[in-house]
Design a protein around this motif. Structure first.
Motif, PDB file in Angstrom:
ATOM      1  N   CYS A  46       0.875  -3.286  -6.117  1.00  9.26           N
ATOM      2  CA  CYS A  46       0.857  -2.062  -5.315  1.00  9.26           C
ATOM      3  C   CYS A  46      -0.474  -1.332  -5.459  1.00  9.26           C
ATOM      4  N   SER A  87       1.692   4.064   0.940  1.00  3.03           N
ATOM      5  CA  SER A  87       1.338   5.079   1.914  1.00  3.03           C
ATOM      6  C   SER A  87       2.109   4.802   3.201  1.00  3.03           C
ATOM      7  N   ARG A  88       2.331   5.856   3.975  1.00  2.00           N
ATOM      8  CA  ARG A  88       2.887   5.671   5.319  1.00  2.00           C
ATOM      9  C   ARG A  88       1.793   5.924   6.361  1.00  2.00           C
ATOM     10  N   ASN A  89       0.579   6.107   5.872  1.00  2.00           N
ATOM     11  CA  ASN A  89      -0.548   6.420   6.744  1.00  2.00           C
ATOM     12  C   ASN A  89      -1.134   5.119   7.292  1.00  2.00           C
ATOM     13  N   ALA A  90      -0.915   4.872   8.577  1.00  2.00           N
ATOM     14  CA  ALA A  90      -1.369   3.625   9.199  1.00  2.00           C
ATOM     15  C   ALA A  90      -2.889   3.477   9.103  1.00  2.00           C
ATOM     16  N   VAL A 113       0.884  -1.167   0.000  1.00  2.00           N
ATOM     17  CA  VAL A 113       0.000   0.000   0.000  1.00  2.00           C
ATOM     18  C   VAL A 113       0.924   1.220   0.000  1.00  2.00           C
ATOM     19  N   SER A 140       3.324  -1.554   4.141  1.00  2.00           N
ATOM     20  CA  SER A 140       3.333  -0.121   3.824  1.00  2.00           C
ATOM     21  C   SER A 140       4.712   0.288   3.317  1.00  2.00           C
ATOM     22  N   ASP A 156       6.806   1.888   4.820  1.00  2.00           N
ATOM     23  CA  ASP A 156       7.781   1.739   5.895  1.00  2.00           C
ATOM     24  C   ASP A 156       8.344   0.323   5.959  1.00  2.00           C
ATOM     25  N   LYS A 214      -4.818   4.352   6.605  1.00  2.00           N
ATOM     26  CA  LYS A 214      -5.203   3.829   5.288  1.00  2.00           C
ATOM     27  C   LYS A 214      -5.003   2.311   5.241  1.00  2.00           C
ATOM     28  N   LEU A 215      -3.900   1.854   5.829  1.00  2.00           N
ATOM     29  CA  LEU A 215      -3.592   0.427   5.843  1.00  2.00           C
ATOM     30  C   LEU A 215      -4.675  -0.323   6.628  1.00  2.00           C
TER      31      LEU A 215
END
Length: 201
Positions: free
Chosen positions: A70, A9-12, A7, A34, A36, A14-15
């Motif tokens: 992705c 994104s680094r936005n937890a 995913v 993610s 990260d 969204k995950l």
């Protein structure tokens, strides 16, 4: 372990949201990671003219760099009285990326003399899934509503305090996370992506 899907994104949040939607639909065998969780790679700036262009570019970069399927999304708010703006510029409408307070203040100022019946808007989320072989699936979710005259509610982020889904009495910032997931533009887009994701499991 299942199939790993990146995913972009680094936005937890969204995950978590995608994880919940997969679980609710009974899709097993997919492990979400993610940005990260993978080695860093060059991420293209979001300069597309549309949500679709930005989402596809993000997902393609991730798939090429990692060799994983992705998922990426690009989202924002379209206000009818402003000809669909802020649109792709939503996060940086007032000039600085992610300055929610200034963005909301600017939007209210621009709509100052617009009567209530013309304050219609929608949150839009476009999600792209790009496979390592280049196969691309793009979906779009919309959440219609209206722009209020002042912020309301403590939750959410971005334009949530100004946005009243379906023109109702509560703002998106008044909704619980579960209520927001069930109705939101991103939830609607991700749900449409489920068949393509399930095919990877």
């Amino acid at each position: 372990m299942g199939t790993r899907v990146l995913v972009a994104s680094r936005n937890a949040k969204k995950l978590k949201e995608l994880r919940r939607i997969l679980d609710d639909a009974g899709v097993a065998g997919i492990e979400l990671v993610s940005l990260d969780d993978v080695p860093p790679y060059e991420e293209a700036p979001e300069i597309g003219a549309t949500f679709e262009e930005n989402a596809i570019a993000k997902a393609r970069d991730g798939a090429v760099a990692t060799g994983l399927p992705c998922v990426a999304d690009d989202s924002g708010i379209e206000v009818d009285a402003l000809n669909g703006m802020p649109g792709v510029l939503s996060a940086r409408w007032a000039g600085r990326h992610g300055d929610d307070e200034d963005n909301n203040a600017l939007l209210l100022g621009q709509l100052g003399d617009v009567p209530d019946e013309r304050r219609t808007a929608r949150f839009v989320s476009t999600c792209a899934l790009v496979l390592p072989d280049g196969t691309t699936t793009v979906v779009r979710g919309e959440w219609p509503g209206t722009i209020a005259r002042e912020p309301q509610g403590e939750g959410g982020f971005g334009y949530d305090p100004l946005f009243h889904p379906d023109g109702g009495p509560r703002s998106a910032a008044d909704l619980t996370p579960a209520e927001k997931d069930a109705a939101s533009h991103r939830g609607r887009a991700l749900t449409q992506l489920l068949p393509a994701l399930a095919a990877l499991a």
